[in-house]
Write an enzyme that holds these catalytic residues in place. Structure first.
Site, PDB file in Angstrom:
ATOM      1  N   GLY A 161      38.365  75.691  56.478  1.00 27.77           N
ATOM      2  CA  GLY A 161      37.805  74.335  56.655  1.00 27.77           C
ATOM      3  C   GLY A 161      38.930  73.341  56.457  1.00 27.77           C
ATOM      4  O   GLY A 161      40.109  73.670  56.620  1.00 27.77           O
ATOM      5  N   PRO A 186      35.156  82.660  63.683  1.00 26.47           N
ATOM      6  CA  PRO A 186      36.474  82.127  64.033  1.00 26.47           C
ATOM      7  C   PRO A 186      36.371  80.633  64.350  1.00 26.47           C
ATOM      8  O   PRO A 186      35.349  80.172  64.835  1.00 26.47           O
ATOM      9  CB  PRO A 186      36.856  82.911  65.294  1.00 26.47           C
ATOM     10  N   ARG A 244      34.734  78.145  44.482  1.00 22.51           N
ATOM     11  CA  ARG A 244      33.806  78.144  43.356  1.00 22.51           C
ATOM     12  C   ARG A 244      34.022  79.446  42.594  1.00 22.51           C
ATOM     13  O   ARG A 244      34.314  80.484  43.199  1.00 22.51           O
ATOM     14  CB  ARG A 244      32.348  78.064  43.834  1.00 22.51           C
ATOM     15  N   HIS A 292      39.139  72.880  36.460  1.00 24.40           N
ATOM     16  CA  HIS A 292      38.526  72.324  37.682  1.00 24.40           C
ATOM     17  C   HIS A 292      39.033  70.895  37.958  1.00 24.40           C
ATOM     18  O   HIS A 292      38.274  69.934  37.937  1.00 24.40           O
ATOM     19  CB  HIS A 292      36.988  72.330  37.559  1.00 24.40           C
TER      20      HIS A 292
HETATM   21  C1  DGY Z   1      34.368  69.608  44.918  1.00 22.56           C
HETATM   22  O1  DGY Z   1      34.439  68.379  45.041  1.00 22.56           O
HETATM   23  O2  DGY Z   1      33.369  70.258  45.216  1.00 22.56           O
HETATM   24  C2  DGY Z   1      35.538  70.399  44.453  1.00 22.56           C
HETATM   25  O3  DGY Z   1      35.175  71.291  43.482  1.00 22.56           O
HETATM   26  C3  DGY Z   1      36.717  69.571  44.075  1.00 22.56           C
HETATM   27  O4  DGY Z   1      37.590  70.269  43.276  1.00 22.56           O
END
Ligand code: DGY
Length: 327
Positions: A161, A186, A244, A292
């Site tokens: 992405g 793809p 994640r 994070h």
């Molecule tokens: C989000 O904004 O979802 C991301 O985790 C940024 O780190």
């Protein structure tokens, strides 16, 4: 004619200085905000009663219970994140609630951090800093703190992405020769820009020196990286996760690091967050855990906050959102 009741917004955290000021200038609404540390689910349920808009973060689980607690007044959920796995989208759709999120504005910050993790792990930077600070730097030695460089290497990106593409650009600037990617399907246009080739997951695992997780969390990516996936990687390969935590089966990563199945890991996301300080992942020299912070720059957090404010206001006024999830 009776005056219309004022619309209410609940915000789950204090914002950056700039966006906090902007939020405080929305005097036409009743804005309630949680400002004192983590917000428990129980508190969240109390705070959202009767609100028209919820401004949340990825750490707030916005499930059916929360939407029920808010009631029929709730028109919009605006998350200050690109990830949206913390929101029950099926329930939101059922209730006609629009959901805004903040892609694009965080792409560079997250791709930068993913690149930083690649360098930190492959060049053993945290270990090197620790060694210098603790007296382990004795003299120049050819074998001292050897890492691996990226020149001529192969990187495999899961999820090409915006962030995956941003990372591909950065990796190529550091001399990576071949970019492979895998995902739901793809993406020829992005792949062309990123000079990336779509391959099956097993090929990506077998051939990559760096594996980077940039995908969203969904049924097909949950625990995608388990022991058998790590076993397919090169023993010299590293993994980086800015997606994640749940994309990795964490106990299997601990086992893979303990058994030397892979060379290292750089994680901006883990399960749970925050990761308890006695977690085994902190014990490995070749594993870096960040709290994070991929999107944590002043510029990006301001942009995310502004966009999320735009969304919550547009949503309660029944206007279109710039970035609404297609639910
Ligand atoms: C989000 O904004 O979802 C991301 O985790 C940024 O780190």
């Amino acid at each position: 004619m009776a005056a219309q009741p004022r619309k209410r917004i609940f915000v789950t955290q204090r914002l950056t200085d700039n966006t906090q000021k902007r939020l405080e200038s929305l005097t036409q609404y009743d804005v309630d905000q949680w400002e004192t540390g983590p917000l428990s689910h129980e508190e969240l349920l109390k705070c959202v009663k009767g609100v028209h808009g919820i401004f949340c973060l990825s750490s707030n689980e916005i499930n059916k219970e929360v939407m029920e607690a808010a009631g029929d007044s709730l028109k919009v959920i605006s998350t200050m994140s690109v990830g949206h796995n913390h929101i029950d989208l099926v329930e939101a759709k059922k209730r006609g609630i629009v959901v805004g999120y903040t892609p694009d504005v965080l792409t560079d910050a997250v791709a930068d951090l993913a690149m930083a993790l690649v360098l930190m792990v492959s060049r053993r930077l945290v270990e090197a800093v620790e060694t210098a600070k603790t007296g382990g730097w004795i003299t120049m030695q050819p074998n001292f703190l050897l890492g691996h460089q990226l020149t001529g290497k192969t990187a495999g990106i899961i999820g090409l992405g915006r962030i995956g593409e941003g990372l591909a650009t950065r990796l190529r600037a550091f001399g990576v020769k071949k970019i492979l990617y895998n995902g739901r399907r793809p993406k020829p246009d992005v792949a062309l820009r990123a000079h990336a080739n779509y391959v099956d997951l097993d090929v990506l695992l077998r051939e990559s020196d760096v594996v980077a997780l940039c995908c969203s969390l969904n049924d097909s990516t949950f625990h995608l990286f388990d022991y058998s996936a790590f076993r397919q990687m090169k023993p010299s390969a590293i993994i980086v996760n800015v997606a994640r935590g749940e994309v990795i089966k964490q106990e299997d990563l601990v086992a893979a690091l303990s058994n030397g199945i892979i060379a290292g890991a750089g994680l901006d996301v883990v399960t749970p967050e925050p990761l308890p300080v006695d977690h085994p992942l902190y014990k490995f020299k070749n594993c870096i855990v960040l709290p994070h912070i991929a999107s944590a720059t002043v510029e990006t957090r301001d942009a995310m906050g502004n966009l999320a404010i735009d969304h919550v206001v547009a949503g309660i006024e029944g206007q279109p959102l710039q970035y609404a999830l297609d639910i």
